[in-house]
Scaffold this active site. Structure first.
Site, mmCIF file in Angstrom:
data_model
loop_
_atom_site.group_PDB
_atom_site.id
_atom_site.type_symbol
_atom_site.label_atom_id
_atom_site.label_comp_id
_atom_site.label_asym_id
_atom_site.label_seq_id
_atom_site.Cartn_x
_atom_site.Cartn_y
_atom_site.Cartn_z
ATOM 1 N N VAL A 152 9.672 16.553 11.871
ATOM 2 C CA VAL A 152 8.766 17.714 11.894
ATOM 3 C C VAL A 152 8.122 17.981 10.534
ATOM 4 O O VAL A 152 7.639 19.070 10.259
ATOM 5 C CB VAL A 152 9.506 18.981 12.403
ATOM 6 C CG1 VAL A 152 9.859 18.838 13.873
ATOM 7 C CG2 VAL A 152 10.764 19.257 11.578
ATOM 8 N N GLY A 159 3.920 -0.824 4.474
ATOM 9 C CA GLY A 159 4.133 0.140 3.399
ATOM 10 C C GLY A 159 4.910 1.316 3.914
ATOM 11 O O GLY A 159 4.641 1.827 4.991
ATOM 12 N N HIS A 160 5.915 1.701 3.183
ATOM 13 C CA HIS A 160 6.684 2.890 3.551
ATOM 14 C C HIS A 160 6.553 3.912 2.445
ATOM 15 O O HIS A 160 6.631 3.563 1.275
ATOM 16 C CB HIS A 160 8.169 2.570 3.650
ATOM 17 C CG HIS A 160 8.526 1.782 4.853
ATOM 18 N ND1 HIS A 160 7.977 2.002 6.077
ATOM 19 C CD2 HIS A 160 9.422 0.791 5.014
ATOM 20 C CE1 HIS A 160 8.513 1.157 6.935
ATOM 21 N NE2 HIS A 160 9.379 0.412 6.314
ATOM 22 N N LYS A 214 8.260 4.906 10.091
ATOM 23 C CA LYS A 214 9.557 4.215 10.133
ATOM 24 C C LYS A 214 10.311 4.362 8.832
ATOM 25 O O LYS A 214 11.522 4.392 8.804
ATOM 26 C CB LYS A 214 9.358 2.715 10.394
ATOM 27 C CG LYS A 214 8.877 2.378 11.759
ATOM 28 C CD LYS A 214 8.757 0.870 11.930
ATOM 29 C CE LYS A 214 7.712 0.235 11.027
ATOM 30 N NZ LYS A 214 6.333 0.656 11.264
ATOM 31 N N LEU A 245 5.534 15.415 14.677
ATOM 32 C CA LEU A 245 5.253 16.393 15.727
ATOM 33 C C LEU A 245 4.507 17.594 15.138
ATOM 34 O O LEU A 245 3.661 18.196 15.791
ATOM 35 C CB LEU A 245 6.577 16.842 16.383
ATOM 36 C CG LEU A 245 6.431 17.731 17.618
ATOM 37 C CD1 LEU A 245 5.755 16.975 18.768
ATOM 38 C CD2 LEU A 245 7.786 18.267 18.092
ATOM 39 N N ASP A 269 2.807 2.084 11.114
ATOM 40 C CA ASP A 269 2.620 3.360 10.388
ATOM 41 C C ASP A 269 3.189 4.552 11.151
ATOM 42 O O ASP A 269 2.670 5.662 11.053
ATOM 43 C CB ASP A 269 1.129 3.647 10.108
ATOM 44 C CG ASP A 269 0.413 2.455 9.512
ATOM 45 O OD1 ASP A 269 0.954 1.892 8.554
ATOM 46 O OD2 ASP A 269 -0.664 2.088 10.006
ATOM 47 N N GLN A 291 5.384 -3.084 10.652
ATOM 48 C CA GLN A 291 4.276 -2.956 11.618
ATOM 49 C C GLN A 291 4.801 -2.389 12.950
ATOM 50 O O GLN A 291 5.769 -1.647 12.934
ATOM 51 C CB GLN A 291 3.553 -4.294 11.835
ATOM 52 C CG GLN A 291 2.776 -4.781 10.627
ATOM 53 C CD GLN A 291 3.572 -5.723 9.764
ATOM 54 O OE1 GLN A 291 4.390 -6.472 10.234
ATOM 55 N NE2 GLN A 291 3.325 -5.693 8.477
#
Ligand code: GDP
Length: 435
Positions: free
Chosen positions: A414, A40-41, A16, A331, A13, A223
């Site tokens: 960001v 999951g993306h 990616k 970030l 998570d 993962q």
């Protein structure tokens, strides 16, 4: 610049999805090499949000070759739903290829996953209960059913019968479950196979050809490193190998095909499910990070445990993956937290101190992050597009991470949007690849 592996450097998570999406633009092909629909993306494109579970998100680029590799285990029901969903939204699927050697998640794998976790009770692993573990177990036991088997009724039936035989005892409580009826299962899976047939292919040559032509091939891991069945926090791990080395096995290329391995890490740390987590926060800061970062699972909706950035674990990820670049995501979530903290080593019981990730489970379970303080920042950073646009404290935070890891930061995210990204000079090789 042909082969680039992208892996999660933490517990998954890490964001990616967005990273691979941005890099895919420069790639000839994107290949998923392990895991299943437990990954999951979430991809944001303009006003649209896409959730991917199996298909590489690169599919959003018209005609891009997107491969579900042989190392993946796939639930054909879920894959067909994903295909239908994308088709409805007008996505061009002509680049989709599914390895004929990928293993299939069968209805009994789902039932076994549920039954297994129920049996463990409080000691449950926290699997996503999608049948992934039992499917990989059958693969290793030579009882797996592969995508190619969907195309032959006789073979499919024989293989299902053989796979069910040793499970009779465990599945006794489901004996009358219609999902386990041989005839129904065969019919359902033949129908899935029929619909998937146009995409089924011999996939390694796709990678070979692109690599031979000097084009960029992205190997996409699911993962993260610390969930690796060999190198993660066993037994609280996934049932495959998310580390970079597995890209070769799960896609069918040799180690010389891999030129770079980039590890994706959040600017802090999260973990879903049970298992050790040395920098976990149980306080307001943890709750704040969870809220600001939207730390709830894409696939399961489960809240994620949150904590400070763990540089001990990240240094370990650098080594086991051979990372040549690090991507820092989210970030912006740390904005307004002052001071920030990060673990540079662990402390254990009786005053023990660990600079390296402890291999022993009992030690790791009791390890706590020894934290250093770093100045935080107040300014909104979501508009930054170059490192110099960031407040000095944010630049300092990144420099500290880079120094601790000994690997250049290649990208900094960001915000969730595609444009909310900083590419550093160290990423130039990838950005200039001919697509
Ligand atoms: P993945 O499976 O590793 O891609 O991670 P997830 O999809 O579970 O998590 C990514 C989530 O974080 C998605 O909702 C993204 O839109 C969001 N996201 C990604 N990068 C950033 C970022 O830099 N800042 C913020 N605030 N959200 C991000």
């Amino acid at each position: 610049m042909p082969g680039l592996v992208i892996v999660g450097a933490q517990w998954g998570d890490e964001g990616k999805g967005k990273v691979v999406d941005l890099i895919a633009e420069h790639a000839d092909a994107v290949i998923r090499f392990q895991g299943g629909n437990n990954a999951g993306h979430t991809i944001v494109r303009g006003d649209e949000t896409y959730k991917f579970h199996l298909i590489p998100s690169g599919i959003l680029y018209k005609g891009k070759l997107c491969v579900v590799g042989n190392g993946v285990v796939l639930d054909p029901r879920v894959l067909n739903e994903e295909i239908d969903g994308l088709r409805k939204r007008g996505t061009d699927l002509s680049g989709l290829r599914i390895s004929a050697n990928a293993h299939l998640i069968m209805p009994y794998h789902l039932l076994l996953d549920h039954a297994g976790e129920a049996r463990l009770g409080k000691r449950e692993i926290g699997t996503t209960k999608r049948g992934i573990g039992p499917c990989y177990a059958d693969k290793a036991a030579r009882l797996g059913i592969r995508v190619q088997d969907l195309l032959d009724e006789k073979i499919l039936k024989q293989k299902i019968t053989a796979a069910l035989e040793p499970k009779r005892q465990t599945l006794r409580e489901f004996a009358k479950d219609p999902r386990l009826d041989l005839h129904t299962m065969t019919e359902d899976y033949l129908a899935f196979g029929h619909r998937l047939e146009p995409y089924i292919a011999d996939t390694p040559p796709i990678a070979w050809r692109a690599l031979d032509d000097g084009r960029l091939v992205v190997f996409e891991g699911a993962q993260g490193t610390l969930l690796d069945i060999d190198h993660g926090t066993y037994p609280f791990v996934t049932s495959s190998n998310p580390v970079a080395g597995a890209a070769c096995v799960g896609a069918g290329v040799g180690p010389n095909a891999i030129d770079d391995a980039w590890g994706v890490s959040k600017a802090y740390c999260t973990r879903v499910g049970a298992g050790p987590f040395p920098t976990e926060l149980h306080d307001e800061t943890g709750a704040r990070i969870q809220g600001a970062g939207g730390e709830f699972g894409t696939t399961t909706g489960r809240p994620r445990r949150c904590g400070w950035l763990d540089l001990v674990a990240l240094r370990y990820a650098v080594r086991v993956n051979g990372l040549t670049g690090v991507v820092i995501t989210k970030l912006d979530v740390l904005t307004g937290i002052d001071p920030l903290r990060a673990a540079t080593r662990y402390t254990g019981p009786e005053g023990a101190s660990f600079d390296d990730f402890p291999y022993h489970q009992s030690v790791l379970h009791r390890a706590r992050g020894a934290l250093v303080e770093l100045p935080g920042w107040e300014d909104d950073i979501t508009g930054a597009r170059r490192l110099v646009d960031l407040p000095p404290a944010a630049q300092g935070y990144l420099s500290f991470v880079e120094e601790q890891l000994g690997v250049p930061i290649v990208m900094v995210s960001v915000g969730p949007g595609r444009d909310q990204i900083i590419w550093t000079d160290a990423a130039e090789r990838v950005r200039s690849a001919p697509a």
